[in-house]
Design a protein around this motif. Structure first.
Motif, PDB file in Angstrom:
ATOM      1  N   ARG A 160       0.843  -1.200   0.000  1.00  0.00           N
ATOM      2  CA  ARG A 160       0.000   0.000   0.000  1.00  0.00           C
ATOM      3  C   ARG A 160       0.874   1.244   0.000  1.00  0.00           C
ATOM      4  NH1 ARG A 160      -5.030   2.146   0.791  1.00  0.00           N
ATOM      5  NH2 ARG A 160      -5.332   3.702   2.430  1.00  0.00           N
ATOM      6  N   ARG A 161       0.577   2.151  -0.896  1.00  0.00           N
ATOM      7  CA  ARG A 161       1.340   3.401  -0.963  1.00  0.00           C
ATOM      8  C   ARG A 161       1.000   4.291   0.220  1.00  0.00           C
ATOM      9  NH1 ARG A 161      -0.565   3.481  -7.021  1.00  0.00           N
ATOM     10  NH2 ARG A 161       1.083   2.253  -8.002  1.00  0.00           N
ATOM     11  N   ARG A 217      -0.506   6.993   2.444  1.00  0.00           N
ATOM     12  CA  ARG A 217      -1.772   7.700   2.297  1.00  0.00           C
ATOM     13  C   ARG A 217      -1.508   9.173   2.033  1.00  0.00           C
ATOM     14  NH1 ARG A 217      -5.337  10.193   5.890  1.00  0.00           N
ATOM     15  NH2 ARG A 217      -4.058   9.671   7.709  1.00  0.00           N
ATOM     16  N   ALA A 222      -9.552   5.448  -7.179  1.00  0.00           N
ATOM     17  CA  ALA A 222      -8.288   5.095  -6.530  1.00  0.00           C
ATOM     18  C   ALA A 222      -7.772   6.221  -5.640  1.00  0.00           C
ATOM     19  CB  ALA A 222      -7.239   4.719  -7.576  1.00  0.00           C
ATOM     20  N   THR A 223      -7.926   7.460  -6.085  1.00  0.00           N
ATOM     21  CA  THR A 223      -7.421   8.573  -5.282  1.00  0.00           C
ATOM     22  C   THR A 223      -8.182   8.704  -3.971  1.00  0.00           C
ATOM     23  OG1 THR A 223      -8.872  10.154  -6.421  1.00  0.00           O
ATOM     24  CG2 THR A 223      -6.651   9.848  -7.315  1.00  0.00           C
ATOM     25  N   ASP A 245      -6.948   5.849  -1.669  1.00  0.00           N
ATOM     26  CA  ASP A 245      -5.603   6.123  -1.171  1.00  0.00           C
ATOM     27  C   ASP A 245      -5.590   7.208  -0.098  1.00  0.00           C
ATOM     28  OD1 ASP A 245      -4.701   4.200  -2.891  1.00  0.00           O
ATOM     29  OD2 ASP A 245      -3.895   5.580  -4.375  1.00  0.00           O
ATOM     30  N   ARG A 246      -6.726   7.874   0.107  1.00  0.00           N
ATOM     31  CA  ARG A 246      -6.825   8.901   1.154  1.00  0.00           C
ATOM     32  C   ARG A 246      -7.370   8.338   2.456  1.00  0.00           C
ATOM     33  NH1 ARG A 246     -10.164  13.958  -0.861  1.00  0.00           N
ATOM     34  NH2 ARG A 246      -9.618  14.620   1.259  1.00  0.00           N
ATOM     35  N   ARG A 303      -6.348  -1.982  -3.606  1.00  0.00           N
ATOM     36  CA  ARG A 303      -5.551  -0.836  -3.155  1.00  0.00           C
ATOM     37  C   ARG A 303      -4.982  -1.073  -1.754  1.00  0.00           C
ATOM     38  NH1 ARG A 303      -4.068   1.794  -7.471  1.00  0.00           N
ATOM     39  NH2 ARG A 303      -3.381   3.511  -6.117  1.00  0.00           N
ATOM     40  N   CYS A 317      -6.551  -1.355   1.077  1.00  0.00           N
ATOM     41  CA  CYS A 317      -7.222  -0.527   2.074  1.00  0.00           C
ATOM     42  C   CYS A 317      -7.985  -1.432   3.048  1.00  0.00           C
ATOM     43  CB  CYS A 317      -8.198   0.426   1.379  1.00  0.00           C
ATOM     44  SG  CYS A 317      -8.945   1.629   2.470  1.00  0.00           S
ATOM     45  N   SER A 334      -3.321  -4.653   5.619  1.00  0.00           N
ATOM     46  CA  SER A 334      -3.135  -4.274   4.223  1.00  0.00           C
ATOM     47  C   SER A 334      -2.321  -5.326   3.473  1.00  0.00           C
ATOM     48  CB  SER A 334      -2.448  -2.908   4.141  1.00  0.00           C
ATOM     49  OG  SER A 334      -2.195  -2.554   2.809  1.00  0.00           O
TER      50      SER A 334
END
Length: 375
Positions: free
Chosen positions: A184-185, A187, A263-264, A267-268, A292, A294, A341
């Motif tokens: 996971r990138r 946040r 996706a954005t 990712d938040r 993603r 999450c 995750s």
């Protein structure tokens, strides 16, 4: 979304004539232009159904005389090798007698969805019962050359409920947001680092609207009491006045409305909430959160159709207190979130791609045509 992802992959293998009945003519006409750009012959027709006693809303709302006339003309022309229908209620646009094979895809077993909805909300205003849906739906199954379902749960139910029915699994893909992440990138939050819960849905769809009310009225107040600094992002099209009022009455809720990129939003957020009480098939929003990475807190309904590994990587409960406590634990512990995750992403790596989904349906089409030729 399913139709777009699959047809864009099959448009170079077959001449696709796409016919659509819609209550949202302007919106879907714009989408039709995009499909036409893929080389698909597409026409969109308005629905013109009226409520009728004992007729399920899903049936009368999709009634379109223009679509039926177009389909009959195409079938008489002899240029059609196969008819594919998404949803039993669309078979009402086919003539009683036809000479080409029919593939019927059920994204949900609708009478199971109606049964659950009526358990929660009571019967439809027209008096239609879930048993009325069951009779119509099973009749449509047996009028098809081949039936397909998007989840193994639904395929198994159809086969058990209707012995002798030819049912195949044609799942949705899960890579429309890109490949499953390796991890996971970080946040990205534009304004602060408040722990964040998210929900995404099209609120014109009653089960999504119902889930949003359940989240706002029952789950979120409990979460906010446990984690006062937390916030809830509610994204998606067709927010109703009632949902807006519910959101305004709760602390920490931010309405995003329709967003260009799911996706954005995912990712938040730190936790994706999906307190669905009604539904069938596989929930696309849950798949999107999984790919993603999450962390997901959902209900047994939200986890329907998923394999055991993916379900095991989620919190699955229909208890409001348990759901809130699970969300609070995730919001308060970044190490816990990271472990969850990682488990999600490992399980999500086994999900099918849209290329694989299109190939599976293409094979079913070929078998149906061959069966029709044998007859």
């Amino acid at each position: 979304m399913r139709e777009y992802q699959i047809l864009r992959r099959l448009a170079d293998r077959a001449d696709v004539l796409l016919r659509v009945a819609t209550q949202f003519l302007d919106t879907d006409a714009a989408g039709a232009e995009h499909m036409a750009g893929l080389g698909i012959d597409v026409a969109v027709y308005p629905t013109a159904g009226e409520p009728a006693p004992g007729v399920p809303a899903r049936v009368w709302r999709q009634r379109s005389p223009g679509l039926r006339a177009d389909v009959e003309t195409m079938l008489r022309s002899g240029v059609i090798d196969l008819v594919h229908v998404e949803g039993y209620y669309m078979t009402q646009h086919l003539p009683p007698q036809r000479t080409v094979p029919l593939v019927l895809t059920e994204e949900n077993v609708e009478y199971l969805l109606d049964r659950r909805w009526q358990e929660v909300h009571g019967p439809e205003p027209t008096g239609a019962r879930w048993q009325d849906t069951q009779a119509l739906e099973r009749n449509a199954w047996h009028g098809a050359t081949v039936c397909t379902a998007v989840s193994a749960d639904d395929a198994n139910h159809m086969a058990e409920a209707s012995p002798g029915l030819d049912v195949r699994l044609t799942p949705n893909g899960a890579d429309h947001l890109g490949p499953v992440l390796a991890e996971r990138r970080p946040r990205t939050v534009p304004d602060d680092e408040r722990p964040t819960v998210g929900f995404i849905g099209n609120y014109s769809y009653p089960p999504s609207r119902d889930a949003a009310h359940e989240l706002l009225d029952q789950v979120w107040p409990r979460v906010h009491a446990l984690v006062p600094r937390a916030r809830l992002l509610l994204a998606g099209a067709a927010l109703t006045p009632a949902l807006r009022r519910s959101a305004e009455e709760q602390a920490g809720v931010e309405l995003l409305g329709e967003v260009p990129d799911v996706a954005t939003v995912l990712d938040r957020v730190d936790v994706f909430a999906a307190p669905l009480r009604v539904g069938g098939g596989v929930k696309v929003k849950v798949l999107e959160a999984a790919v993603r990475g999450c962390p997901i807190v959902t209900t047994p309904v939200g986890a329907q159709g998923l394999d055991e590994d993916l379900r095991a990587a989620m919190t699955v409960t229909d208890n409001h207190e348990e759901a809130a406590e699970s969300m609070a634990a995730l919001l308060d512990d970044s190490a816990h979130r990271a472990r969850v995750s990682k488990e999600l992403l490992l399980a999500a790596a086994a999900l099918p791609t849209w290329d694989a989904a299109a190939d599976r349906l293409w094979a079913v089409w070929g078998e149906a045509i061959a069966t029709g030729e044998e007859r």
